[in-house]
Design a protein around this motif. Structure first.
Motif, PDB file in Angstrom:
ATOM      1  N   UNK A  18       0.920  -1.240  -0.141  1.00 44.00           N
ATOM      2  CA  UNK A  18       0.128  -0.152   0.057  1.00 44.00           C
ATOM      3  C   UNK A  18       0.940   1.190  -0.054  1.00 44.00           C
ATOM      4  N   UNK A  19       1.789   1.349   0.769  1.00 40.58           N
ATOM      5  CA  UNK A  19       2.910   2.338   0.770  1.00 40.58           C
ATOM      6  C   UNK A  19       3.432   2.529  -0.476  1.00 40.58           C
ATOM      7  N   UNK A  20       4.086   1.506  -1.057  1.00 48.87           N
ATOM      8  CA  UNK A  20       4.584   1.316  -2.545  1.00 48.87           C
ATOM      9  C   UNK A  20       3.784   2.086  -3.605  1.00 48.87           C
ATOM     10  N   UNK A  21       2.287   1.650  -3.551  1.00 50.12           N
ATOM     11  CA  UNK A  21       1.315   2.221  -4.362  1.00 50.12           C
ATOM     12  C   UNK A  21       1.337   3.763  -4.174  1.00 50.12           C
ATOM     13  N   UNK A  22       1.006   4.189  -3.056  1.00 47.76           N
ATOM     14  CA  UNK A  22       0.908   5.770  -2.735  1.00 47.76           C
ATOM     15  C   UNK A  22       2.380   6.211  -3.228  1.00 47.76           C
ATOM     16  N   UNK A  23       3.509   5.719  -2.946  1.00 46.95           N
ATOM     17  CA  UNK A  23       4.712   6.472  -3.439  1.00 46.95           C
ATOM     18  C   UNK A  23       4.622   6.484  -4.922  1.00 46.95           C
ATOM     19  N   UNK A  24       4.318   5.480  -5.518  1.00 49.36           N
ATOM     20  CA  UNK A  24       4.239   5.436  -6.823  1.00 49.36           C
ATOM     21  C   UNK A  24       3.197   6.536  -7.800  1.00 49.36           C
ATOM     22  N   UNK A  25       2.025   6.468  -7.158  1.00 50.90           N
ATOM     23  CA  UNK A  25       1.001   7.615  -7.551  1.00 50.90           C
ATOM     24  C   UNK A  25       1.629   8.960  -7.092  1.00 50.90           C
ATOM     25  N   UNK A  26       2.253   9.415  -5.985  1.00 50.95           N
ATOM     26  CA  UNK A  26       2.691  10.593  -5.824  1.00 50.95           C
ATOM     27  C   UNK A  26       3.760  11.067  -6.784  1.00 50.95           C
ATOM     28  N   UNK A  27       4.704  10.022  -7.394  1.00 46.06           N
ATOM     29  CA  UNK A  27       5.433  10.311  -8.220  1.00 46.06           C
ATOM     30  C   UNK A  27       4.942  10.507  -9.556  1.00 46.06           C
ATOM     31  N   UNK A  70      14.306   6.790 -18.109  1.00 43.63           N
ATOM     32  CA  UNK A  70      13.283   5.557 -17.858  1.00 43.63           C
ATOM     33  C   UNK A  70      11.814   5.896 -17.752  1.00 43.63           C
ATOM     34  N   UNK A  71      10.926   5.305 -18.440  1.00 39.23           N
ATOM     35  CA  UNK A  71       9.701   5.617 -18.612  1.00 39.23           C
ATOM     36  C   UNK A  71       8.787   5.804 -17.065  1.00 39.23           C
ATOM     37  N   UNK A  72       8.218   6.672 -16.765  1.00 39.68           N
ATOM     38  CA  UNK A  72       7.277   6.871 -15.773  1.00 39.68           C
ATOM     39  C   UNK A  72       5.865   6.501 -15.993  1.00 39.68           C
ATOM     40  N   UNK A  73       5.424   7.153 -17.080  1.00 40.28           N
ATOM     41  CA  UNK A  73       4.056   7.045 -17.168  1.00 40.28           C
ATOM     42  C   UNK A  73       3.689   7.194 -18.659  1.00 40.28           C
ATOM     43  N   UNK A  84       5.808  10.306 -20.131  1.00 34.69           N
ATOM     44  CA  UNK A  84       6.728  11.046 -19.189  1.00 34.69           C
ATOM     45  C   UNK A  84       7.844  10.173 -18.789  1.00 34.69           C
ATOM     46  N   UNK A  85       9.011  10.468 -18.855  1.00 34.75           N
ATOM     47  CA  UNK A  85      10.375   9.743 -18.454  1.00 34.75           C
ATOM     48  C   UNK A  85      10.964  10.551 -17.534  1.00 34.75           C
ATOM     49  N   UNK A  86      11.922   9.866 -16.877  1.00 31.41           N
ATOM     50  CA  UNK A  86      12.877  10.403 -15.811  1.00 31.41           C
ATOM     51  C   UNK A  86      14.227  10.339 -16.234  1.00 31.41           C
ATOM     52  N   UNK A  94      10.901  14.320 -17.903  1.00 27.54           N
ATOM     53  CA  UNK A  94      10.835  14.936 -19.208  1.00 27.54           C
ATOM     54  C   UNK A  94       9.535  14.397 -19.958  1.00 27.54           C
ATOM     55  N   UNK A  95       8.602  15.077 -20.350  1.00 30.00           N
ATOM     56  CA  UNK A  95       7.432  14.977 -20.908  1.00 30.00           C
ATOM     57  C   UNK A  95       7.376  15.262 -22.284  1.00 30.00           C
ATOM     58  N   UNK A  96       6.825  14.141 -23.410  1.00 33.70           N
ATOM     59  CA  UNK A  96       6.627  14.573 -24.712  1.00 33.70           C
ATOM     60  C   UNK A  96       4.998  14.345 -24.823  1.00 33.70           C
ATOM     61  N   UNK A  97       4.683  15.533 -25.182  1.00 35.40           N
ATOM     62  CA  UNK A  97       3.091  15.579 -25.551  1.00 35.40           C
ATOM     63  C   UNK A  97       2.955  15.619 -27.163  1.00 35.40           C
ATOM     64  N   UNK A  98       2.439  14.972 -27.611  1.00 31.96           N
ATOM     65  CA  UNK A  98       2.084  15.010 -29.130  1.00 31.96           C
ATOM     66  C   UNK A  98       0.549  14.994 -29.233  1.00 31.96           C
ATOM     67  N   UNK A  99      -0.095  15.985 -30.281  1.00 37.51           N
ATOM     68  CA  UNK A  99      -1.502  16.037 -30.623  1.00 37.51           C
ATOM     69  C   UNK A  99      -1.776  15.168 -31.392  1.00 37.51           C
ATOM     70  N   UNK A 100      -3.083  14.718 -31.317  1.00 38.29           N
ATOM     71  CA  UNK A 100      -3.710  13.630 -31.922  1.00 38.29           C
ATOM     72  C   UNK A 100      -4.244  14.122 -33.277  1.00 38.29           C
ATOM     73  N   UNK A 101      -4.359  13.101 -34.346  1.00 42.59           N
ATOM     74  CA  UNK A 101      -4.819  13.761 -35.820  1.00 42.59           C
ATOM     75  C   UNK A 101      -6.414  14.010 -35.601  1.00 42.59           C
TER      76      UNK A 101
END
Length: 110
Positions: A18-27, A70-73, A84-86, A94-101
């Motif tokens: 549960x703690x690991x999941x909360x930490x992952x969500x916060x990240x 490393x990929x985060x999400x 989003x990567x770290x 570092x986040x890459x945002x790409x618009x959809x067609x």
């Protein structure tokens, strides 16, 4: 039937998960914040947390050229999608945002 020691161990493992999941969500939530980050455009994509040095992409924080990450999400939206990567060197998100067609947007909007 489980012994009291076995039950205690199961409860401890569940609590640690549960703690690991909360930490992952916060990240993940922290990684999504692009406010104040440098932006870099390439083709249709916008990069957050990236700058350009001598024509190459570099991490905004540690200035590493073409940083290994490393990929985060990944997040899908109706109008765009994000990866989003770290940075493995300094931990910068570092986040890459790409618009959809237009056709892809219609699919996602239903």
């Amino acid at each position: 039937m489980h012994t009291e020691d076995e039950i205690e161990k199961m409860n401890t493992n569940e609590s640690e998960n549960s703690i690991a999941k909360k930490e992952r969500f916060a990240e993940m939530m922290k990684s999504m914040d692009t406010a104040g980050k440098a932006t870099f455009k390439r083709d249709k994509s916008t990069y957050y947390g990236i700058i350009e040095i001598n024509g190459k992409m570099a991490c905004e924080q540690c200035k590493t050229l073409e940083p290994v990450c490393s990929t985060v999400m990944h997040a899908d939206g109706a109008k765009s999608y994000r990866w989003t990567s770290k940075c493995n060197n300094c931990g910068n998100y570092i986040t890459v945002e790409t618009p959809r067609s237009k056709q892809d947007q219609k699919y996602w909007e239903g």
